[in-house]
Design a protein around this motif. Sequence first.
Motif, PDB file in Angstrom:
ATOM      1  N   UNK A 197     -10.831  -4.137   2.350  1.00  0.00           N
ATOM      2  CA  UNK A 197     -10.146  -4.586   3.565  1.00  0.00           C
ATOM      3  C   UNK A 197      -9.217  -5.764   3.249  1.00  0.00           C
ATOM      4  N   UNK A 198      -9.688  -6.684   2.422  1.00  0.00           N
ATOM      5  CA  UNK A 198      -8.856  -7.812   1.990  1.00  0.00           C
ATOM      6  C   UNK A 198      -7.607  -7.305   1.272  1.00  0.00           C
ATOM      7  N   UNK A 199      -7.778  -6.370   0.335  1.00  0.00           N
ATOM      8  CA  UNK A 199      -6.641  -5.832  -0.420  1.00  0.00           C
ATOM      9  C   UNK A 199      -5.643  -5.136   0.492  1.00  0.00           C
ATOM     10  N   UNK A 200      -6.146  -4.362   1.455  1.00  0.00           N
ATOM     11  CA  UNK A 200      -5.254  -3.697   2.392  1.00  0.00           C
ATOM     12  C   UNK A 200      -4.486  -4.730   3.217  1.00  0.00           C
ATOM     13  N   UNK A 201      -5.184  -5.733   3.707  1.00  0.00           N
ATOM     14  CA  UNK A 201      -4.551  -6.761   4.528  1.00  0.00           C
ATOM     15  C   UNK A 201      -3.501  -7.526   3.734  1.00  0.00           C
ATOM     16  N   UNK A 202      -3.835  -7.907   2.514  1.00  0.00           N
ATOM     17  CA  UNK A 202      -2.878  -8.612   1.664  1.00  0.00           C
ATOM     18  C   UNK A 202      -1.670  -7.728   1.371  1.00  0.00           C
ATOM     19  N   UNK A 203      -1.905  -6.440   1.161  1.00  0.00           N
ATOM     20  CA  UNK A 203      -0.805  -5.494   0.938  1.00  0.00           C
ATOM     21  C   UNK A 203       0.090  -5.370   2.160  1.00  0.00           C
ATOM     22  N   UNK A 204      -0.519  -5.387   3.348  1.00  0.00           N
ATOM     23  CA  UNK A 204       0.273  -5.331   4.581  1.00  0.00           C
ATOM     24  C   UNK A 204       1.132  -6.588   4.722  1.00  0.00           C
TER      25      UNK A 204
ATOM     26  N   UNK B  89       4.415  -3.029  13.861  1.00  0.00           N
ATOM     27  CA  UNK B  89       3.218  -2.207  13.652  1.00  0.00           C
ATOM     28  C   UNK B  89       2.330  -2.801  12.559  1.00  0.00           C
ATOM     29  N   UNK B  90       2.956  -3.257  11.484  1.00  0.00           N
ATOM     30  CA  UNK B  90       2.193  -3.813  10.371  1.00  0.00           C
ATOM     31  C   UNK B  90       1.493  -5.105  10.762  1.00  0.00           C
ATOM     32  N   UNK B  91       2.156  -5.926  11.558  1.00  0.00           N
ATOM     33  CA  UNK B  91       1.522  -7.167  12.030  1.00  0.00           C
ATOM     34  C   UNK B  91       0.298  -6.836  12.890  1.00  0.00           C
ATOM     35  N   UNK B  92       0.440  -5.826  13.747  1.00  0.00           N
ATOM     36  CA  UNK B  92      -0.675  -5.400  14.596  1.00  0.00           C
ATOM     37  C   UNK B  92      -1.843  -4.910  13.734  1.00  0.00           C
TER      38      UNK B  92
ATOM     39  N   UNK C 190       0.829  -1.216   0.000  1.00  0.00           N
ATOM     40  CA  UNK C 190       0.000   0.000   0.000  1.00  0.00           C
ATOM     41  C   UNK C 190       0.866   1.270   0.000  1.00  0.00           C
ATOM     42  N   UNK C 191       0.417   2.281  -0.733  1.00  0.00           N
ATOM     43  CA  UNK C 191       1.165   3.536  -0.769  1.00  0.00           C
ATOM     44  C   UNK C 191       1.163   4.205   0.593  1.00  0.00           C
ATOM     45  N   UNK C 192       0.035   4.132   1.264  1.00  0.00           N
ATOM     46  CA  UNK C 192      -0.008   4.667   2.622  1.00  0.00           C
ATOM     47  C   UNK C 192      -0.977   3.827   3.434  1.00  0.00           C
ATOM     48  N   UNK C 193      -0.731   3.826   4.735  1.00  0.00           N
ATOM     49  CA  UNK C 193      -1.585   3.085   5.648  1.00  0.00           C
ATOM     50  C   UNK C 193      -1.614   3.852   6.968  1.00  0.00           C
ATOM     51  N   UNK C 194      -2.758   3.784   7.630  1.00  0.00           N
ATOM     52  CA  UNK C 194      -2.873   4.474   8.918  1.00  0.00           C
ATOM     53  C   UNK C 194      -2.554   3.481  10.031  1.00  0.00           C
TER      54      UNK C 194
ATOM     55  N   UNK D  63       6.487  -9.191   4.303  1.00  0.00           N
ATOM     56  CA  UNK D  63       7.410 -10.106   3.619  1.00  0.00           C
ATOM     57  C   UNK D  63       8.569  -9.345   2.981  1.00  0.00           C
ATOM     58  N   UNK D  64       8.256  -8.250   2.307  1.00  0.00           N
ATOM     59  CA  UNK D  64       9.305  -7.458   1.656  1.00  0.00           C
ATOM     60  C   UNK D  64      10.297  -6.911   2.679  1.00  0.00           C
ATOM     61  N   UNK D  65       9.787  -6.396   3.796  1.00  0.00           N
ATOM     62  CA  UNK D  65      10.674  -5.853   4.822  1.00  0.00           C
ATOM     63  C   UNK D  65      11.570  -6.937   5.415  1.00  0.00           C
ATOM     64  N   UNK D  66      11.029  -8.126   5.628  1.00  0.00           N
ATOM     65  CA  UNK D  66      11.832  -9.243   6.150  1.00  0.00           C
ATOM     66  C   UNK D  66      12.917  -9.630   5.146  1.00  0.00           C
ATOM     67  N   UNK D  67      12.572  -9.628   3.862  1.00  0.00           N
ATOM     68  CA  UNK D  67      13.555  -9.959   2.835  1.00  0.00           C
ATOM     69  C   UNK D  67      14.637  -8.886   2.734  1.00  0.00           C
ATOM     70  N   UNK D  68      14.266  -7.643   2.925  1.00  0.00           N
ATOM     71  CA  UNK D  68      15.249  -6.560   2.934  1.00  0.00           C
ATOM     72  C   UNK D  68      16.196  -6.759   4.115  1.00  0.00           C
ATOM     73  N   UNK D  69      15.615  -7.062   5.254  1.00  0.00           N
ATOM     74  CA  UNK D  69      16.407  -7.213   6.477  1.00  0.00           C
ATOM     75  C   UNK D  69      17.391  -8.379   6.385  1.00  0.00           C
ATOM     76  N   UNK D  70      16.933  -9.513   5.848  1.00  0.00           N
ATOM     77  CA  UNK D  70      17.826 -10.677   5.811  1.00  0.00           C
ATOM     78  C   UNK D  70      18.687 -10.741   4.551  1.00  0.00           C
ATOM     79  N   UNK D  71      18.537  -9.757   3.672  1.00  0.00           N
ATOM     80  CA  UNK D  71      19.403  -9.662   2.506  1.00  0.00           C
ATOM     81  C   UNK D  71      18.930 -10.422   1.285  1.00  0.00           C
ATOM     82  N   UNK D  72      17.848 -11.152   1.378  1.00  0.00           N
ATOM     83  CA  UNK D  72      17.395 -11.932   0.226  1.00  0.00           C
ATOM     84  C   UNK D  72      16.779 -11.050  -0.860  1.00  0.00           C
TER      85      UNK D  72
END
Length: 153
Positions: A98-105, A73-76, A34-38, A110-119
């Motif tokens: 709501x489904x689209x937002x949740x799937x985007x989160x 925060x995103x998991x919450x 998502x481009x932005x999320x509250x 996943x993307x943040x975890x991949x960035x963190x672990x270098x994959x």
Amino acid sequence: MTGNTKEDMLSEWERKQLLAALHARLFWVGEEVPYSVEIKGKKCRLHDIVWELINKDELTDEDIEHIDKYVSYLREKEKEDELDLKTKELTRKEAKALFNETAGLLRAIMDLREIEDGTAKEKEKEFEERFSQERVIEARRWLQFLKDAGTLE
């Protein structure tokens, strides 16, 4: 929700389908961050954050700390959205949003975890190599086609 007819409302079967889809393997294919999320009352430029992190040559300890906070925060937020999808009376349109937002989160997590672990960098490099190889193969095919057609000697 005033003005919505019974036909506009999400059925239990549809609700179960959406929830099952969130937990399916490869659910994230085609989903966008998502481009932005509250989150906690603040608007977060999630897409920009992920983009900036993915394009960094090297992550600092502060970046990794931020990633962990973002993921938390995103998991919450994802759990809140999923609970709403499970329990709230929603129209089909509201449920799909709501489904689209949740799937985007989930995709962002996943993307943040991949960035963190270098994959993420490894996957990007692999994609670029494969793309380059495919371009060479396609150019060779095109040249062969032109030769076969007699337009190239």
